[in-house]
Design a protein around this motif. Structure first.
Motif, short mmCIF file in Angstrom:
data_model
loop_
_atom_site.label_atom_id
_atom_site.label_comp_id
_atom_site.label_asym_id
_atom_site.label_seq_id
_atom_site.Cartn_x
_atom_site.Cartn_y
_atom_site.Cartn_z
N MET A 146 1.10 -1.11 -0.04
CA MET A 146 -0.02 -0.15 0.14
C MET A 146 1.00 1.17 0.02
SD MET A 146 -2.72 0.97 3.33
CE MET A 146 -3.06 -0.67 3.13
N PRO A 147 0.64 2.15 -0.87
CA PRO A 147 1.48 3.35 -0.84
C PRO A 147 1.36 4.18 0.44
CG PRO A 147 -0.04 3.28 -3.01
CD PRO A 147 -0.30 2.04 -1.95
N LEU A 148 2.59 4.80 0.82
CA LEU A 148 2.57 5.67 2.02
C LEU A 148 1.59 6.56 2.23
CD1 LEU A 148 4.22 5.73 4.37
CD2 LEU A 148 5.60 7.35 3.48
N ALA A 149 0.99 7.30 1.08
CA ALA A 149 0.04 8.12 1.19
C ALA A 149 -1.22 7.44 1.61
CB ALA A 149 -0.05 8.79 -0.18
N ARG A 150 -1.49 6.38 1.39
CA ARG A 150 -2.94 5.57 1.82
C ARG A 150 -2.84 4.90 3.10
NH1 ARG A 150 -4.05 1.77 -2.85
NH2 ARG A 150 -5.53 0.85 -1.36
N ARG A 151 -1.66 5.06 3.70
CA ARG A 151 -1.23 4.29 4.86
C ARG A 151 -1.69 5.12 6.10
NH1 ARG A 151 4.68 1.65 4.92
NH2 ARG A 151 4.18 -0.13 3.32
N SER A 152 -2.36 4.57 7.25
CA SER A 152 -2.60 5.23 8.25
C SER A 152 -1.41 5.38 9.28
CB SER A 152 -3.68 4.27 9.27
OG SER A 152 -3.01 3.28 9.83
N LEU A 153 -1.42 6.31 10.01
CA LEU A 153 -0.43 6.46 10.93
C LEU A 153 -0.15 5.48 11.58
CD1 LEU A 153 1.62 8.75 12.09
CD2 LEU A 153 -0.20 9.11 13.84
N MET A 154 -0.73 4.53 11.91
CA MET A 154 -0.66 3.35 12.86
C MET A 154 0.07 2.54 11.79
SD MET A 154 -0.72 2.72 15.67
CE MET A 154 -0.11 1.31 16.82
N GLU A 155 -0.40 2.11 10.71
CA GLU A 155 0.38 1.42 9.73
C GLU A 155 1.72 1.65 9.12
OE1 GLU A 155 -3.40 -0.69 7.16
OE2 GLU A 155 -2.86 1.67 6.77
N ALA A 156 1.90 2.86 9.21
CA ALA A 156 3.37 3.53 9.01
C ALA A 156 4.23 3.51 10.21
CB ALA A 156 3.18 5.13 8.71
N ALA A 157 3.73 3.54 11.35
CA ALA A 157 4.63 3.31 12.54
C ALA A 157 4.86 1.94 12.57
CB ALA A 157 3.64 3.81 13.88
N ALA A 158 4.03 1.02 12.22
CA ALA A 158 4.10 -0.43 12.37
C ALA A 158 5.25 -0.58 11.34
CB ALA A 158 2.84 -1.21 12.09
N ALA A 159 4.99 -0.22 10.00
CA ALA A 159 6.10 -0.70 9.12
C ALA A 159 7.50 -0.14 9.54
CB ALA A 159 5.81 -0.08 7.94
N ARG A 160 7.59 0.99 10.11
CA ARG A 160 8.83 1.64 10.63
C ARG A 160 9.55 0.88 11.70
NH1 ARG A 160 13.22 2.85 11.87
NH2 ARG A 160 13.88 4.75 12.38
N PHE A 161 8.69 0.25 12.66
CA PHE A 161 9.48 -0.14 13.80
C PHE A 161 9.13 -1.75 13.69
CE2 PHE A 161 8.27 3.99 15.53
CZ PHE A 161 9.21 4.32 15.79
N GLY A 162 8.74 -2.30 12.52
CA GLY A 162 8.65 -4.00 12.41
C GLY A 162 7.60 -4.56 12.98
N TRP A 163 6.59 -3.65 13.49
CA TRP A 163 5.58 -4.47 13.95
C TRP A 163 4.59 -5.11 13.12
CZ3 TRP A 163 4.01 0.85 16.60
CH2 TRP A 163 4.75 1.34 17.43
N ARG A 164 4.20 -6.13 13.45
CA ARG A 164 3.26 -6.83 12.57
C ARG A 164 1.85 -6.92 12.88
NH1 ARG A 164 7.01 -6.48 9.63
NH2 ARG A 164 8.69 -7.98 9.46
N ARG A 165 0.89 -6.68 11.94
CA ARG A 165 -0.40 -6.57 12.22
C ARG A 165 -1.15 -7.99 11.66
NH1 ARG A 165 -4.62 -2.98 8.96
NH2 ARG A 165 -6.21 -3.73 9.60
N ALA A 166 -2.30 -8.30 12.20
CA ALA A 166 -2.93 -9.66 11.74
C ALA A 166 -4.04 -8.90 10.89
CB ALA A 166 -3.58 -10.27 12.83
N TYR A 167 -4.33 -9.65 9.54
CA TYR A 167 -5.32 -9.26 8.75
C TYR A 167 -6.28 -10.35 8.60
CZ TYR A 167 -2.12 -5.82 7.12
OH TYR A 167 -1.21 -4.71 7.32
N GLY A 168 -7.77 -10.19 8.55
CA GLY A 168 -8.65 -10.84 8.67
C GLY A 168 -9.43 -11.08 7.21
N ASP A 169 -8.83 -10.27 6.26
CA ASP A 169 -9.26 -10.26 5.18
C ASP A 169 -8.47 -10.78 3.91
OD1 ASP A 169 -9.64 -8.90 2.38
OD2 ASP A 169 -11.21 -8.02 3.19
N THR A 170 -8.42 -11.78 3.14
CA THR A 170 -7.84 -12.01 2.40
C THR A 170 -7.24 -11.10 1.06
OG1 THR A 170 -9.59 -13.25 0.98
CG2 THR A 170 -8.45 -14.49 2.54
N THR A 171 -8.10 -10.20 1.01
CA THR A 171 -7.66 -9.20 -0.15
C THR A 171 -6.51 -8.26 0.54
OG1 THR A 171 -9.75 -9.00 -1.00
CG2 THR A 171 -8.36 -7.16 -1.63
N GLN A 172 -6.47 -8.16 1.89
CA GLN A 172 -5.53 -7.13 2.53
C GLN A 172 -4.20 -8.22 2.68
OE1 GLN A 172 -7.72 -6.74 6.01
NE2 GLN A 172 -7.96 -4.24 5.61
#
Length: 126
Positions: free
Chosen positions: A1-27
């Motif tokens: 996902m381009p940086l412009a479309r990322r939420s602040l939380m997603e940007a922070a997660a990417a920066r610090f290597g945090w992982r998020r779980a996705y329940g949607d196969t499209t995501q």
């Protein structure tokens, strides 16, 4: 996902290597595509640098050792994930895929170790 479309939380997660779980196969598919694209984009630079740097077997050795160490650490971490999945009775299909990934990872570490041994053998002429 381009940086412009990322939420602040997603940007922070990417920066610090945090992982998020996705329940949607499209995501999940979008994330896997992004990972693949990023890896291939970076690979061009790696290949160019490796071609210039790796002039003999002993210059290859530290690179392969580094990769083996990272792969081994990740495989052992993944074994812990597998153990947790088994202990929690998660779906058999998930457990089987994790088992396959762990087995493949261990095979990769053996191949990399053999590669390192070959570099030493060629350096000493044995």
């Amino acid at each position: 996902m381009p940086l412009a479309r990322r939420s602040l939380m997603e940007a922070a997660a990417a920066r610090f290597g945090w992982r998020r779980a996705y329940g949607d196969t499209t995501q999940v598919d979008a994330l896997l595509t992004e990972q693949t694209e990023t890896a291939y984009t970076e690979a061009a630079g790696h290949a160019q640098m490796a071609t210039a740097k790796n002039a003999d077997v002993l210059t290859v050795q530290p690179c392969v050792l580094g990769v083996r160490g990272r792969v081994l650490a990740d495989v052992l971490y993944l074994e812990g994930v597998l153990t947790g999945a088994r202990n929690r009775g998660l779906p058999l299909e998930l457990i089987e895929r994790l088992e396959d990934a762990v087995d493949h990872g261990h095979e990769l570490t053996v191949l990399l170790a053999d590669t390192v041994r070959i570099t030493a053998a060629h350096a000493t002429g044995h």
